[in-house]
Design a protein around this motif. Structure first.
Motif, PDB file in Angstrom:
ATOM      1  N   LEU A 102       0.771  -1.209  -0.012  1.00 12.09           N
ATOM      2  CA  LEU A 102       0.006  -0.035   0.154  1.00 12.09           C
ATOM      3  C   LEU A 102       1.079   1.268   0.098  1.00 12.09           C
ATOM      4  O   LEU A 102       1.856   1.303   0.547  1.00 12.09           O
ATOM      5  CB  LEU A 102      -0.953   0.247   1.307  1.00 12.09           C
ATOM      6  CG  LEU A 102      -2.047  -1.177   1.411  1.00 12.09           C
ATOM      7  CD1 LEU A 102      -2.725  -1.091   2.606  1.00 12.09           C
ATOM      8  CD2 LEU A 102      -3.052  -1.014   0.173  1.00 12.09           C
ATOM      9  N   ASP A 103       0.131   2.274  -0.711  1.00 11.88           N
ATOM     10  CA  ASP A 103       1.108   3.774  -0.610  1.00 11.88           C
ATOM     11  C   ASP A 103       2.444   3.589  -1.213  1.00 11.88           C
ATOM     12  O   ASP A 103       3.424   4.299  -0.636  1.00 11.88           O
ATOM     13  CB  ASP A 103       0.831   4.175   0.843  1.00 11.88           C
ATOM     14  CG  ASP A 103      -0.430   4.274   1.415  1.00 11.88           C
ATOM     15  OD1 ASP A 103      -1.347   4.592   0.510  1.00 11.88           O
ATOM     16  OD2 ASP A 103      -0.720   4.060   2.581  1.00 11.88           O
ATOM     17  N   GLN A 104       2.546   2.728  -2.193  1.00 15.35           N
ATOM     18  CA  GLN A 104       3.964   2.747  -2.807  1.00 15.35           C
ATOM     19  C   GLN A 104       4.298   3.904  -3.763  1.00 15.35           C
ATOM     20  O   GLN A 104       3.565   3.962  -4.596  1.00 15.35           O
ATOM     21  CB  GLN A 104       4.222   1.456  -3.638  1.00 15.35           C
ATOM     22  CG  GLN A 104       5.358   1.408  -4.309  1.00 15.35           C
ATOM     23  CD  GLN A 104       6.618   1.331  -3.464  1.00 15.35           C
ATOM     24  OE1 GLN A 104       6.941   0.477  -2.645  1.00 15.35           O
ATOM     25  NE2 GLN A 104       7.586   2.104  -3.940  1.00 15.35           N
ATOM     26  N   PRO A 105       5.186   4.778  -3.610  1.00 19.31           N
ATOM     27  CA  PRO A 105       5.557   5.922  -4.423  1.00 19.31           C
ATOM     28  C   PRO A 105       6.007   5.456  -5.971  1.00 19.31           C
ATOM     29  O   PRO A 105       6.622   4.293  -5.761  1.00 19.31           O
ATOM     30  CB  PRO A 105       6.432   6.753  -3.807  1.00 19.31           C
ATOM     31  CG  PRO A 105       6.613   6.216  -2.205  1.00 19.31           C
ATOM     32  CD  PRO A 105       6.107   4.850  -2.342  1.00 19.31           C
ATOM     33  N   TYR A 106       5.605   5.887  -6.981  1.00 18.44           N
ATOM     34  CA  TYR A 106       5.922   5.453  -8.316  1.00 18.44           C
ATOM     35  C   TYR A 106       7.059   6.429  -8.661  1.00 18.44           C
ATOM     36  O   TYR A 106       7.415   6.251 -10.130  1.00 18.44           O
ATOM     37  CB  TYR A 106       4.975   4.990  -8.985  1.00 18.44           C
ATOM     38  CG  TYR A 106       3.939   5.876  -9.417  1.00 18.44           C
ATOM     39  CD1 TYR A 106       3.870   6.922 -10.404  1.00 18.44           C
ATOM     40  CD2 TYR A 106       2.538   5.672  -8.695  1.00 18.44           C
ATOM     41  CE1 TYR A 106       3.034   7.750 -10.481  1.00 18.44           C
ATOM     42  CE2 TYR A 106       1.577   6.529  -9.155  1.00 18.44           C
ATOM     43  CZ  TYR A 106       1.806   7.411  -9.802  1.00 18.44           C
ATOM     44  OH  TYR A 106       0.650   8.718 -10.298  1.00 18.44           O
ATOM     45  N   VAL A 107       7.198   7.469  -8.148  1.00 20.36           N
ATOM     46  CA  VAL A 107       8.119   8.684  -8.725  1.00 20.36           C
ATOM     47  C   VAL A 107       9.081   9.130  -7.434  1.00 20.36           C
ATOM     48  O   VAL A 107       8.310   8.950  -6.244  1.00 20.36           O
ATOM     49  CB  VAL A 107       7.518   9.836  -9.491  1.00 20.36           C
ATOM     50  CG1 VAL A 107       6.829   9.224 -10.781  1.00 20.36           C
ATOM     51  CG2 VAL A 107       6.292  10.632  -8.471  1.00 20.36           C
ATOM     52  N   ALA A 108      10.126   9.485  -7.885  1.00 18.54           N
ATOM     53  CA  ALA A 108      10.928  10.123  -6.639  1.00 18.54           C
ATOM     54  C   ALA A 108      10.269  11.326  -6.283  1.00 18.54           C
ATOM     55  O   ALA A 108       9.782  12.180  -7.168  1.00 18.54           O
ATOM     56  CB  ALA A 108      12.292  10.601  -7.286  1.00 18.54           C
ATOM     57  N   ALA A 109      10.160  11.830  -5.015  1.00 18.01           N
ATOM     58  CA  ALA A 109       9.426  12.882  -4.389  1.00 18.01           C
ATOM     59  C   ALA A 109       8.007  12.888  -4.625  1.00 18.01           C
ATOM     60  O   ALA A 109       7.480  13.799  -5.154  1.00 18.01           O
ATOM     61  CB  ALA A 109      10.382  14.256  -4.898  1.00 18.01           C
ATOM     62  N   ALA A 110       7.350  11.645  -4.609  1.00 18.37           N
ATOM     63  CA  ALA A 110       6.101  11.558  -5.018  1.00 18.37           C
ATOM     64  C   ALA A 110       5.258  12.393  -3.975  1.00 18.37           C
ATOM     65  O   ALA A 110       5.445  12.235  -2.726  1.00 18.37           O
ATOM     66  CB  ALA A 110       5.591   9.872  -4.959  1.00 18.37           C
ATOM     67  N   ASN A 111       4.163  12.887  -4.191  1.00 17.46           N
ATOM     68  CA  ASN A 111       3.144  13.661  -3.458  1.00 17.46           C
ATOM     69  C   ASN A 111       2.081  12.515  -3.162  1.00 17.46           C
ATOM     70  O   ASN A 111       2.136  11.302  -3.589  1.00 17.46           O
ATOM     71  CB  ASN A 111       2.509  14.812  -3.896  1.00 17.46           C
ATOM     72  CG  ASN A 111       1.804  14.499  -5.109  1.00 17.46           C
ATOM     73  OD1 ASN A 111       1.231  13.318  -5.410  1.00 17.46           O
ATOM     74  ND2 ASN A 111       1.620  15.543  -6.147  1.00 17.46           N
ATOM     75  N   GLU A 112       0.967  12.671  -2.088  1.00 16.78           N
ATOM     76  CA  GLU A 112       0.332  11.699  -1.862  1.00 16.78           C
ATOM     77  C   GLU A 112      -0.634  11.120  -3.098  1.00 16.78           C
ATOM     78  O   GLU A 112      -1.147   9.982  -2.823  1.00 16.78           O
ATOM     79  CB  GLU A 112      -1.125  12.325  -0.867  1.00 16.78           C
ATOM     80  CG  GLU A 112      -1.743  11.351  -0.330  1.00 16.78           C
ATOM     81  CD  GLU A 112      -1.318  10.090   0.463  1.00 16.78           C
ATOM     82  OE1 GLU A 112      -2.014   8.991   0.138  1.00 16.78           O
ATOM     83  OE2 GLU A 112      -0.377  10.198   0.908  1.00 16.78           O
ATOM     84  N   TYR A 113      -0.753  11.708  -4.224  1.00 14.87           N
ATOM     85  CA  TYR A 113      -1.533  11.324  -5.233  1.00 14.87           C
ATOM     86  C   TYR A 113      -0.650  10.283  -6.283  1.00 14.87           C
ATOM     87  O   TYR A 113      -1.178   9.291  -6.635  1.00 14.87           O
ATOM     88  CB  TYR A 113      -1.781  12.317  -6.290  1.00 14.87           C
ATOM     89  CG  TYR A 113      -2.899  13.398  -5.346  1.00 14.87           C
ATOM     90  CD1 TYR A 113      -4.440  12.947  -5.364  1.00 14.87           C
ATOM     91  CD2 TYR A 113      -2.565  14.487  -5.026  1.00 14.87           C
ATOM     92  CE1 TYR A 113      -5.104  14.041  -4.660  1.00 14.87           C
ATOM     93  CE2 TYR A 113      -3.267  15.433  -4.494  1.00 14.87           C
ATOM     94  CZ  TYR A 113      -4.627  15.110  -3.972  1.00 14.87           C
ATOM     95  OH  TYR A 113      -5.473  15.793  -3.671  1.00 14.87           O
ATOM     96  N   GLN A 114       0.687  10.300  -6.266  1.00 14.23           N
ATOM     97  CA  GLN A 114       1.555   9.705  -7.145  1.00 14.23           C
ATOM     98  C   GLN A 114       1.930   8.425  -6.447  1.00 14.23           C
ATOM     99  O   GLN A 114       3.244   8.147  -6.137  1.00 14.23           O
ATOM    100  CB  GLN A 114       2.530  10.519  -7.373  1.00 14.23           C
ATOM    101  CG  GLN A 114       2.383  11.814  -8.471  1.00 14.23           C
ATOM    102  CD  GLN A 114       3.333  12.644  -8.586  1.00 14.23           C
ATOM    103  OE1 GLN A 114       3.892  13.222  -7.659  1.00 14.23           O
ATOM    104  NE2 GLN A 114       3.525  12.835  -9.790  1.00 14.23           N
TER     105      GLN A 114
END
Length: 113
Positions: A12-24
């Protein structure tokens, strides 16, 4: 259910970009068969929430889980989040989804996808 595989703990809640915000971020729901490096590969179903690019989150899948939980049929399932139009203008939402799919592709082996 065809395979009757057990389910793995969701990612859950795995960022898919560096410096991801809550949506990414994305949520990945794997089968036990696809869990871990070197696991057998399973197909992946990708859920993108509705809302006209203006509302919703990757957690909207929870309201539809009875029909979207395909893990017993041998599929892993992911729910991709993206920045809404109130945050960034179109077509940033499509770009976010492309980045999420790229992350899944880049990490497919470790998740058996």
């Amino acid at each position: 259910p065809i395979y009757r595989t057990s389910v793995a703990e969701p990612l859950l809640d795995q960022p898919y970009v560096a410096a991801a915000n809550e949506y990414q971020k994305l949520n990945l729901y794997s089968t036990s068969a696809s869990d871990g490096e070197g696991a057998p590969k399973v197909p992946l179903a990708i859920y993108v929430h509705g809302g006209g690019w203006q509302s919703g989150t990757r957690y909207n899948i929870d309201a539809h889980w009875d029909t979207l939980d395909l893990r017993n049929y041998g599929f892993a399932v992911t729910s991709l989040g993206y920045r809404l139009t109130q945050v960034v203008p179109w077509p940033a939402q499509i770009e976010d989804l492309k980045l999420g799919v790229q992350w899944l592709y880049d990490h497919a082996d470790e998740h058996g996808l």
